[in-house]
Write an enzyme that holds these catalytic residues in place. Sequence first.
Site: not given
Ligand code: UT7
Length: 326
Positions: A283, A113, A253
């Site tokens: 993204n 990215c 980004h």
């Molecule tokens: O571009 C290059 C670099 N990339 C980035 O900078 C991306 C960085 N990361 C992010 O943007 C975020 O971490 C995400 C958007 C990918 C995820 O958000 P988060 O707030 O970090 O969520 P998480 O991974 O901690 O997941 C929280 C919960 C989990 O459930 P439990 O374990 O709390 O029950 C996931 O299973 O959300 C669940 N989850 C979803 N729920 C509904 C994960 N993906 C989804 C989804 N829909 N698509």
Amino acid sequence: MLRSKIIATGSYTPERILANSDLEKIVDTSDEWITERTGIRERRIARKSEATSDLAYEASKNALKQAGLKAKDIDLIIVATVTGDMPVPSTACILQDKLDAKMAAAFDINAACSGFIYALSVADAYIKNGMHKRILVVGAEILTKFTDWEDRTTCILFGDGAGAAILEATDGERGIISTKIHSDGSMWNLLHTPGGGSKHPTSKETINKKLHFIKMKGNETFKVAVRTLESLVVETLRENKLKPSQLSLLIPHQANLRIIQATANRLGLPMDKVVVNLERYGNTSAASVPIALDEAVRTGRIKEDDYILLEAFGGGLTWASALIKW
Ligand code: UT7
């Protein structure tokens, strides 16, 4: 003083739109979750027949048109991408052929990215040392062909697109003031596509194990991104003796609205000084910064003498900034 100046920009995004509501039908997710956690509402999806060089070609044509230049006026093409047309040759060489840019050398850069800003920093150095006079820098990706549509933690994030900028040697105070590039390879496995390279060459097994798709440990990546970008933007301004209030526009980004807001908050910048378009494109990796830059130029958000800060963070891990006096 010899500087490199962005004399024109261009961008291109495929027509097909995939909305959050469409994703609700594919994986266990909701529009509400995606919007709240990322800020993304829809993304563009390339056609089956489209390759990354096709998107790069459209963006480059738009930039050349804005500059009033022909492709033969370009003496170097750098394409930042992690989703090139094929492993060999570079997407930049395929783009050179499509543009008929006969006078240009061409190569790709892989910094995920951060790729577009890495490419800008290389182009800037080549111009300053006199090796090249007019460089086409492109960020282009078709991430959706490397997306696991059964993995809700990644498939909601990515989109396709391309952005381009033409840099020219210039005398004076305006142009690229500074670029900073950083990497930390110890965290390479936070964001990677394991299959298809020399470590796991394509085989039935790599395909069955879905190693050809992008994997991301989202939450860990998020935390490093926030911490790293906050210090990157502060350092970039400090080293150039600028106060945040002197910045006209931050062009980050477009990975996650919460990351963008954290970076803006750290600088005390109001959100109206920040370019955000991820609600429409998701993204797009190396394409996100040049698409946002092109939109800012075309909508009149950038004026002569404005200080603009570009920043990005991505797989590698890599992060980078570019400070520009427009
Ligand atoms: O571009 C290059 C670099 N990339 C980035 O900078 C991306 C960085 N990361 C992010 O943007 C975020 O971490 C995400 C958007 C990918 C995820 O958000 P988060 O707030 O970090 O969520 P998480 O991974 O901690 O997941 C929280 C919960 C989990 O459930 P439990 O374990 O709390 O029950 C996931 O299973 O959300 C669940 N989850 C979803 N729920 C509904 C994960 N993906 C989804 C989804 N829909 N698509």
